[in-house]
Design a protein around this motif. Structure first.
Motif, PDB file in Angstrom:
ATOM      1  N   UNK A 123       0.815  -1.214   0.000  1.00  0.00           N
ATOM      2  CA  UNK A 123       0.000   0.000   0.000  1.00  0.00           C
ATOM      3  C   UNK A 123       0.854   1.272   0.000  1.00  0.00           C
ATOM      4  N   UNK A 124       1.888   1.314   0.835  1.00  0.00           N
ATOM      5  CA  UNK A 124       2.688   2.535   0.927  1.00  0.00           C
ATOM      6  C   UNK A 124       3.387   2.837  -0.406  1.00  0.00           C
ATOM      7  N   UNK A 133       0.800   4.210  -2.838  1.00  0.00           N
ATOM      8  CA  UNK A 133       0.401   5.576  -2.494  1.00  0.00           C
ATOM      9  C   UNK A 133       1.553   6.548  -2.716  1.00  0.00           C
ATOM     10  N   UNK A 144      -1.781  15.275  -0.024  1.00  0.00           N
ATOM     11  CA  UNK A 144      -1.669  14.722   1.327  1.00  0.00           C
ATOM     12  C   UNK A 144      -2.398  13.388   1.396  1.00  0.00           C
ATOM     13  N   UNK A 145      -2.166  12.679   2.476  1.00  0.00           N
ATOM     14  CA  UNK A 145      -2.797  11.368   2.614  1.00  0.00           C
ATOM     15  C   UNK A 145      -3.331  11.188   4.028  1.00  0.00           C
ATOM     16  N   UNK A 146      -4.534  10.655   4.117  1.00  0.00           N
ATOM     17  CA  UNK A 146      -5.104  10.246   5.397  1.00  0.00           C
ATOM     18  C   UNK A 146      -5.290   8.724   5.296  1.00  0.00           C
ATOM     19  N   UNK A 147      -5.742   8.066   6.341  1.00  0.00           N
ATOM     20  CA  UNK A 147      -5.951   6.616   6.202  1.00  0.00           C
ATOM     21  C   UNK A 147      -6.989   6.271   5.124  1.00  0.00           C
ATOM     22  N   UNK A 148      -7.894   7.203   4.818  1.00  0.00           N
ATOM     23  CA  UNK A 148      -8.972   6.894   3.871  1.00  0.00           C
ATOM     24  C   UNK A 148      -8.774   7.494   2.476  1.00  0.00           C
ATOM     25  N   UNK A 166      -5.465  13.357  -1.021  1.00  0.00           N
ATOM     26  CA  UNK A 166      -6.107  14.664  -1.171  1.00  0.00           C
ATOM     27  C   UNK A 166      -5.234  15.608  -1.971  1.00  0.00           C
ATOM     28  N   UNK A 204      -8.841   5.601  -1.085  1.00  0.00           N
ATOM     29  CA  UNK A 204      -7.698   4.682  -1.173  1.00  0.00           C
ATOM     30  C   UNK A 204      -8.139   3.227  -1.368  1.00  0.00           C
TER      31      UNK A 204
END
Lengths: 320, 393
Positions: free
Chosen positions: B17-18, B21, B98-102, B105, B360
């Motif tokens: 995943x990382x 992303x 930016x990135x959040x768990x969901x 952005x 995501x």
């Protein structure tokens, strides 16, 4: 050749990460990354994703990393954990030593928590985060055993009229720290940005120096390392642009006050000044509200953590 | 070597995943307005080189391409994503993702940063999942695609690629479930009106370009447009004038005609051209019309094995399929008789706004879907019939 030429690098000097990882392996070094946080939900996820992907999964440059937090009230911890980072509340590390609120406290606790030979500190508020913020700083340590402490500096595009790229420090560096260095430690003026929050340091240095817990941590580190290991222990790396939140002039005033406290303490320890009056811990500012004028006072006390090597639990964890 | 099912691929993706992303985060912060994608393309080229793909190059048009040789290598599948975005920055402005768990952005993610990031991630995933394909796979990040650029990069690539391409898979950021096996006929028209204002003429007597353009628009809206086969005339942009009290000398109208019916867009184009000619000759104005983009309708039928393969992969991943025609990259592949489909990868909100965000978890499913469809095409490509290619609209 002068230090400025021999010990100043550009991150692109080290962009061959496969080669850098090979050199790291050959040197038998381990590298830990510490991200100190306090309410950084906006940018923390990105930093973790990029560092983990690029510098752990793709290239094994970082062996461990930890987010060390002063007590965030936003989603910093949740986001960091969701991307597999070790997230620690600073107060939970070395509880026998208690908890003091401040960035320096988190940096000090990282020396205990992380096990690596080199620790790289990167602030969490960088909007344009990139792997160079780590590899640019650890590479000089991997390549040259005589270097102990590597500072970041950045492009600050302030004036291009002379065809020169401005690479000065921030406002506090240029107005406060550089004049002080020029007066008392002229050799240290070769550091472009002594206050930058990104640096990589060998454990034997970090465990041997005290850590102010507040604004003075970077300044006192520079002075302590200079005093004990000399200018040759430093290097600095140009990391190009750093995009981050701009602080208000009021906040910079408080920061300067804290830095001055640490600086004056070091001047005394180094025998650079004679008798000085007792200095105040109260920062005084003025505020106008219509026709009302008032003084606003803030207590800023630059408390210091002792060198980690003097902590018994640390010696148990890292026996000599 | 393995040939995991789409479900298995989806499960495995969580471990990467990382990396997936990070590809989107890093690509997304490199500005790429149409015609100025070079920094993004260089980043892709460096990554493709690091993945040891073959023939990594940036062509004359500015596209980046790389090839993963197949075990047999007698067929070639093109995996394509456009590298440009609709985002144009002001001086000193920068793109921040930016990135959040969901969510991821930031502007430009949906169209088409995540599509491009998927293109970059697939060769790495194939290697990590030990998936070996028989066909050669060409990974293409193409430039100059949006608006009036009309897929110039992709056209250049297909006009000059030395060896035949047997199938194509087009990656678009949104929306997961989208499956386009065909494309609409499309005409973009750019109408510019200029009126003659003699020096010293009082404002009350001056010709007004807005009024004349209004007459053009009214007449265009009177053109009969059938609902079936689906046809539409979209008035996309109208510019004229600068102040409250000065009749403008110039006005500009941009519109697009789309139709599923072969020849219909062309027919409407001719009618608009006639309207423009008539109004220009009966008023004190000069009205020019040009056509930045003309695309053919066509595609592969619903029963084509590639559509079946894509539907089956989506069904296995519990993705609800929305089959319909597209008006994008696919048309260029179709015009080269290459059977192809377009896949959407995730869901998005606030498209092209500062608060744009993409989800995501659906994105990971979208990537698994793309790998799954690629595996199926690889098995079947030698049996595929060519795409239909009717005459130009």
């Amino acid at each position: 050749m002068a230090w400025l030429q021999t010990n100043t690098f550009h991150h692109s000097d080290f962009s061959d990460l496969a080669k850098l990882c090979e050199a790291k392996k050959k040197a038998g070094l381990t590298i830990g990354l510490c991200i100190p946080t306090l309410n950084e939900e906006k940018t923390i996820g990105k930093e973790i994703v990029i560092f983990k992907s690029e510098l752990m999964d793709r290239f094994p440059l970082i062996d461990e990393f930890a987010v060390i937090d002063s007590g965030s009230t936003d989603r910093t911890g949740e986001i960091a954990s969701s991307y597999g980072a070790e997230f620690h509340y600073s107060g939970d590390i070395l509880p026998s030593e208690g908890f003091k609120r401040g960035k320096g406290e988190n940096l000090w606790k990282a020396v205990y928590e992380l096990k690596s030979d080199i620790i790289c500190y990167v602030d969490a508020d960088i909007a344009n985060i990139h792997p160079r913020f780590v590899y640019g700083l650890v590479a000089p340590l991997i390549r040259d055993a005589s270097i102990h402490y590597v500072k970041a500096f950045y492009e600050r595009p302030m004036a291009f009229s002379q065809g020169l790229r401005a690479t000065g420090g921030g406002r506090v560096t240029e107005i406060l720290v550089r004049p002080l260095f020029s007066l008392f430690y002229p050799e240290l003026t070769q550091l472009f940005q002594p206050l930058s929050g990104e640096y990589a340091v060998r454990r034997e240095v970090l465990e041997a120096i005290p850590f102010p817990i507040g604004y003075g941590v970077e300044t006192s580190h520079i002075l302590d390392v200079y005093k004990r290991w000399g200018m040759g222990a430093f290097a600095q790396t140009d990391l190009d642009q750093r995009v981050h939140r701009n602080q208000s002039t009021t906040a910079l005033g408080k920061m300067s006050f804290g830095i001055l406290q640490s600086f004056i303490n070091r001047l005394r320890q180094h025998g650079k000044v004679g008798d000085l009056a007792e200095i105040s811990n109260i920062y005084r500012a003025l505020q106008a509200n219509g026709a009302e004028y008032e003084e606003v006072t803030t207590e800023i006390f630059e408390e210091e953590r002792q060198p980690m090597i003097e902590v018994a639990e640390y010696l148990k964890r890292f026996p000599r | 070597m393995s040939s995991p099912s789409p479900t298995k691929i989806r499960e495995e993706l969580s471990a990467y995943r990382e990396t997936l992303l990070a590809n989107a985060l890093m690509l997304g912060e490199i500005p790429a307005p149409a015609g100025d994608e070079s920094a993004r393309v260089r980043f892709l080229a460096d990554r493709f080189n690091a993945l040891s793909l073959q023939g990594v190059s940036i062509d004359e048009a500015g596209n980046v391409q790389a090839m993963l040789p197949g075990r047999k290598g007698d067929q070639t599948i093109l995996l394509a994503a456009h590298a440009d975005t609709h985002i144009t920055l002001r001086p000193g402005e920068r793109l921040t993702i930016n990135v959040t768990p969901e969510h991821l952005e930031g502007q430009g993610l949906a169209d088409n940063t995540v599509g491009l990031a998927c293109l970059l991630s697939i060769p790495e995933l194939l290697e990590r999942l030990d998936i070996k394909l028989d066909a050669n796979i060409i990974f293409l990040g193409h430039v100059n695609s949006l608006g009036s650029r009309d897929f110039a990069g992709l056209r250049f690539f297909l006009d000059h690629v030395p060896n035949p391409v047997h199938a194509g898979l087009v990656l678009e950021g949104i929306s997961l479930g989208r499956l386009n096996p065909s494309c609409l006929g499309m005409v973009q028209a750019d109408i510019k009106c200029r009126v003659h204002q003699s020096p010293g003429t009082r404002w009350e007597a001056s010709e007004n370009a807005i009024v004349i353009m209004h007459r053009v628009i009214r007449r265009i809206l009177e053109i009969p447009v059938p609902q079936e086969p689906r046809t539409s005339v979209i008035l996309g942009s109208l510019n004229a004038g600068k102040t409250f009290n000065r009749p403008p000398e110039a006005a500009r109208l941009r519109l697009e005609v789309r139709s599923e019916e072969p020849g219909k867009a062309r027919e409407i184009r001719m009618q608009i051209q006639e309207i423009v000619r008539e109004i220009s000759s009966t008023t004190a104005s000069e009205i020019d019309i040009s056509y930045p983009a003309l695309r053919k309708p066509g595609g592969i039928p619903f029963s084509h094995p590639m559509v079946t393969a894509a539907r089956e992969v989506m069904a296995e991943l519990d993705v609800e399929t929305l089959i319909g025609p597209s008006y994008s990259d696919l048309s260029v592949l179709i015009s080269h008789n290459i059977p192809a489909v377009t896949l959407g990868l995730t869901t998005a909100e606030a498209l092209n706004e500062p608060e744009e965000r993409v989800e995501i978890e659906p994105y990971l499913t979208g990537i698994a879907q793309a790998v799954g469809v690629l595996q199926r095409i690889d098995k079947e490509v030698a049996t595929y019939p060519e795409a239909e290619d009717p005459p130009i609209s």
